[in-house]
Write a protein that holds these residues in place. Structure first.
Motif, short mmCIF file in Angstrom:
data_model
loop_
_atom_site.label_atom_id
_atom_site.label_comp_id
_atom_site.label_asym_id
_atom_site.label_seq_id
_atom_site.Cartn_x
_atom_site.Cartn_y
_atom_site.Cartn_z
N SER A 129 0.80 -1.22 0.00
CA SER A 129 0.00 0.00 0.00
C SER A 129 0.84 1.28 0.00
N THR A 130 2.08 1.20 0.47
CA THR A 130 3.03 2.33 0.35
C THR A 130 4.45 1.75 0.25
N GLY A 131 5.39 2.61 -0.13
CA GLY A 131 6.80 2.21 -0.13
C GLY A 131 7.28 1.98 1.30
N TYR A 132 6.76 2.77 2.20
CA TYR A 132 7.11 2.60 3.62
C TYR A 132 6.78 1.17 4.05
N GLN A 133 5.58 0.73 3.69
CA GLN A 133 5.17 -0.63 4.08
C GLN A 133 5.95 -1.71 3.34
N SER A 155 20.25 5.62 5.88
CA SER A 155 19.09 4.92 5.31
C SER A 155 17.77 5.56 5.73
N HIS A 156 16.78 5.42 4.87
CA HIS A 156 15.44 5.98 5.10
C HIS A 156 14.79 5.39 6.36
N ALA A 157 13.93 6.18 6.98
CA ALA A 157 13.25 5.77 8.22
C ALA A 157 12.53 4.43 8.06
N LEU A 198 20.92 -1.11 0.82
CA LEU A 198 21.50 0.11 0.21
C LEU A 198 20.38 0.86 -0.49
N GLU A 199 20.63 2.14 -0.75
CA GLU A 199 19.68 2.91 -1.57
C GLU A 199 20.40 3.31 -2.85
N GLY A 200 19.67 3.37 -3.96
CA GLY A 200 20.28 3.80 -5.23
C GLY A 200 20.69 5.26 -5.13
N VAL A 227 18.08 -3.36 -2.42
CA VAL A 227 18.34 -1.97 -2.82
C VAL A 227 17.02 -1.22 -2.93
N ASP A 228 16.93 -0.10 -2.25
CA ASP A 228 15.76 0.76 -2.32
C ASP A 228 16.01 1.78 -3.44
N GLU A 229 15.20 1.68 -4.49
CA GLU A 229 15.39 2.56 -5.66
C GLU A 229 14.29 3.63 -5.72
N ALA A 230 13.80 4.05 -4.54
CA ALA A 230 12.68 5.01 -4.50
C ALA A 230 12.96 6.25 -5.34
N HIS A 231 14.19 6.76 -5.27
CA HIS A 231 14.49 8.05 -5.93
C HIS A 231 15.20 7.88 -7.27
N SER A 232 15.29 6.65 -7.75
CA SER A 232 15.99 6.44 -9.02
C SER A 232 15.12 5.74 -10.06
N GLY A 258 10.68 -0.29 -4.21
CA GLY A 258 10.39 1.00 -4.83
C GLY A 258 9.05 1.53 -4.38
N THR A 259 8.75 2.72 -4.87
CA THR A 259 7.51 3.38 -4.48
C THR A 259 6.79 3.89 -5.72
N PHE A 260 5.47 4.02 -5.61
CA PHE A 260 4.70 4.67 -6.69
C PHE A 260 4.56 6.17 -6.42
N SER A 261 5.08 6.64 -5.26
CA SER A 261 4.80 8.02 -4.87
C SER A 261 5.81 9.02 -5.42
N LYS A 262 6.70 8.56 -6.31
CA LYS A 262 7.67 9.50 -6.89
C LYS A 262 7.53 9.44 -8.43
N SER A 263 8.42 8.75 -9.13
CA SER A 263 8.32 8.77 -10.60
C SER A 263 7.00 8.22 -11.14
N VAL A 267 0.34 6.52 -5.47
CA VAL A 267 0.76 6.06 -4.15
C VAL A 267 0.83 4.53 -4.16
N GLY A 268 1.75 3.97 -3.38
CA GLY A 268 1.91 2.52 -3.34
C GLY A 268 3.39 2.19 -3.26
N GLY A 269 3.68 0.91 -3.00
CA GLY A 269 5.07 0.49 -2.94
C GLY A 269 5.19 -0.91 -3.49
C1 LIG Z 1 14.29 5.92 0.16
C2 LIG Z 1 12.82 5.85 0.43
N1 LIG Z 1 12.26 4.65 0.65
C3 LIG Z 1 10.95 4.53 0.89
C4 LIG Z 1 10.12 5.63 0.94
C5 LIG Z 1 8.67 5.45 1.27
O1 LIG Z 1 7.87 5.64 0.14
P1 LIG Z 1 6.30 5.91 0.25
O2 LIG Z 1 6.11 7.39 0.11
O3 LIG Z 1 5.71 5.16 -0.88
O4 LIG Z 1 5.83 5.41 1.56
C6 LIG Z 1 10.66 6.89 0.71
C7 LIG Z 1 9.78 8.06 0.75
O5 LIG Z 1 10.12 9.18 0.89
C8 LIG Z 1 12.05 7.02 0.46
O6 LIG Z 1 12.61 8.19 0.27
#
Ligand SMILES: Cc1ncc(COP(=O)(O)O)c(C=O)c1O
Length: 418
Positions: A129-133, A155-157, A198-200, A227-232, A258-263, A267-269
Motif C-alpha cells: 500500500s506504500t513504499g514505507y510498508q 538509510s530511510h526511516a 542500500l539505496e540507489g 536496494v531501495d530505488e525510490a528516488h531512481s 520501490g515506491t509509486f509516490s515518486k516517478s 501512491v503505493g510500494g
Molecule cells: C528511500 C525511500 N524509501 C521509501 C520511501 C517510502 O515511500 P512511500 O512514500 O511510498 O511510503 C521513501 C519516501 O520518501 C524514500 O525516500
C-alpha cells in the motif's frame, strides 16, 4: 524569548501528577515554537489550494512552481494515466475494503504486478500500500532475530523501522563508505544470516551509492542484498530501472524496493525479486497481509504509468539536462550544493542554519517557488537543506526562472552577497 513559548521542562507533569507521555516531544515543540515566534511561515504546513500540473500549483493564492515534489517523471497529469484511473474507478469502485490475501486482490493488482515484472525483467513482484510498508514488510519478514542487517547510516526511516520490527541486529556503516561496509561484514559470524541494505539515490543530498563495489563485497561475504530505488526508478538507467541498472548489478541484487509516490506519480510500494521462494512473502509478511490493498483506480494509474516509463527515454534525457543546468546555475550563483556534480534529480542546497534556511524557504515561496526544507534529525551531519527535486515536465525556461528566484531570495535573506 517571547511569551507563550514552552520551555523544555514545563510539561513533564500534568495537573493530576501523572506523567505526560507527550513530555518526550518537548524539545521538538520548543524548537518549532521558537522558530515560528520569529514570524516565519510554518514550512511544514503548506496547503496546495489547487494543483495545475506536475510543476505548478496555487499556494497562498499564488501560482507557484513546484520544485519539491519528487514527481520526477511528471506522470501525475499524464492523460493515459488519468483515463486508466477514471475507468477503474467506474468499473471497480472506490476501494477494495480488504487485504490482498482476502477480498483485496483485483485484476488491476495483478496487472500492476505484471507491469513491474516486465519493467524490471524479474520473476516476482509484490505491490504494497506504500513504499514505507514495502520496506517495513520485506525487511522485518526476511531479517529476524539472530540475523544481521548491514546498512548505510543515512538509510530511510522505513528501512530502520523494518529492522526494528524484525528485531534483527542492526550494523550501520558510514554513508557510502565501501571500506567501512566491508569491515562490518568481516566481523559478523560467517554462518549468520546477513542482509545488506542500500539505496540507489540517497534523498537528502541526492547522491548515488557505489552499488557496483558494494554489491560485490556483500556477495563475497555471503550476504543477500536489498536496494531501495525510490528516488531512481523511472529516471536513472537506460530503461529507468534505477542505479542497479546504471551500474550493471541488477542481476546480482536479491530484492529491489520501490515506491509509486515518486516517478510513478501515485501512491503505493513494491518489491521485485528473482528469489525462487519469493511468493511465500504473500502469506508471511504482516504489513502486506494485515492491511487493505490499494484502490483499483490507484493500481490502474500505477500500471499505466509504469508501462509508459519503459518508453520514457526522452523525458529522462530532458530531466538530466534540467538537473545539470540547475546544479551549475546554483553553484555559479554562490550556493553550496550537497554534491559536486549532479548525480540525480535531487539538488540539495545547504543552508547556514535552520533560521536562515526557514527564511530562505519563505522568501522562495513568496517568489512563487516551492522547495522542501529539511532539517535535523532527518538530515545528515545536522545540516539544514533546501531540497530541490526536478521534474521532467519543468521547461528549460522554468529552470531559468527558478535560478532567478534563488538569486533574489538569497540576496534578500543575506545568504548571497548583494
Ligand atoms: C528511500 C525511500 N524509501 C521509501 C520511501 C517510502 O515511500 P512511500 O512514500 O511510498 O511510503 C521513501 C519516501 O520518501 C524514500 O525516500
Amino acid at each position: 524569548m517571547s511569551e507563550g513559548i514552552a520551555q523544555p521542562d514545563q510539561r513533564v507533569e500534568n495537573e493530576g501528577g501523572t506523567r505526560d507521555l507527550f513530555s518526550k516531544f518537548d524539545d521538538i515543540i520548543h524548537t518549532r515554537e521558537t522558530l515560528l515566534a520569529t514570524g516565519v511561515e510554518d514550512p511544514y504546513n503548506l496547503v496546495m489550494e489547487k494543483v495545475l500540473s506536475p510543476t505548478r500549483a496555487i499556494c497562498n493564492g499564488r501560482d507557484t512552481i513546484l520544485l519539491g515534489t519528487y514527481n520526477y517523471m511528471g506522470m501525475t497529469f499524464d492523460p493515459d494515466v488519468l483515463d486508466a484511473g477514471k475507468q477503474a474507478l467506474a468499473d471497480f469502485g472506490s476501494g477494495t475494503t480488504g487485504s490482498r490475501v482476502l477480498n483485496g486482490t483485483y485484476q488491476g493488482h495483478k496487472e500492476c504486478e505484471d507491469a513491474l515484472k516486465e519493467f524490471y525483467n524479474m520473476d516476482s513482484a509484490m505491490v504494497f500500500s506504500t513504499g514505507y510498508q514495502a520496506n517495513l514488510g520485506i525487511i522485518s519478514t526476511i531479517a529476524g532475530k539472530g540475523d544481521y542487517v548491514v546498512l548505510d547510516i543515512d538509510s530511510h526511516a522505513s528501512i530502520y523501522d523494518g529492522c526494528a520490527m524484525g528485531n534483527a541486529e542492526i550494523v550501520p556503516f558510514r554513508h557510502n563508505d565501501i571500506e567501512a561496509m566491508e569491515k562490518r561484514l568481516r566481523r559478523i559470524p560467517e554462518d549468520a544470516g546477513k542482509l545488506v541494505i542500500l539505496e540507489g539515490v540517497y534523498s537528502m543530498l541526492g547522491d548515488v551509492a557505489p552499488l557496483k563495489e558494494m554489491v560485490a563485497i556483500a556477495k563475497k561475504y555471503g550476504a543477500m542484498v536489498l536496494v531501495d530505488e525510490a528516488h531512481s526508478m523511472g529516471f536513472i538507467g537506460e530503461n529507468g530501472r534505477g542505479v542497479c541498472e546504471e551500474q550493471g548489478v541488477i542481476d546480482d541484487v536479491d530484492f529491489i524496493i520501490g515506491t509509486f509516490s515518486k516517478s510513478v506519480g501515485t501512491v503505493g510500494g513494491f518489491c521485485v525479486s528473482n528469489h525462487p521462494k519469493f511468493d511465500i512473502m504473500r502469506l508471511v509478511c504482516r504489513p502486506y497481509v494485515f492491511t487493505a490493498s490499494l484502490p483499483p483506480s490507484v493500481v490502474a494509474t500505477a500500471a499505466t504509468s509504469i508501462r509508459k516509463l519503459m518508453h520514457g527515454s526522452n523525458k529522462r534525457a530532458h530531466l538530466w539536462e534540467n538537473s545539470k543546468v540547475l546544479h551549475k546555475g546554483l553553484v555559479d550563483l554562490g550556493f553550496e550544493i550537497g554534491t559536486d556534480e549532479p548525480q540525480s534529480a535531487i539538488i540539495a542546497v545547504i543552508m547556514p542554519d535552520l533560521q536562515r534556511g526557514a527564511m530562505m524557504w519563505e522568501a522562495l515561496l513568496k517568489e512563487g517557488l516551492y522547495v522542501n526544507l529539511a532539517r535535523p534529525p532527518a538530515t545528515p551531519a545536522n545540516m539544514t537543506l533546501l531540497r530541490c527535486s526536478l521534474c521532467a515536465e519543468h521547461s528549460a525556461e522554468e529552470v531559468q526562472t527558478i535560478l532567478q528566484m534563488f538569486d533574489r531570495a538569497g540576496k534578500a535573506v543575506g545568504i548571497l552577497a548583494s
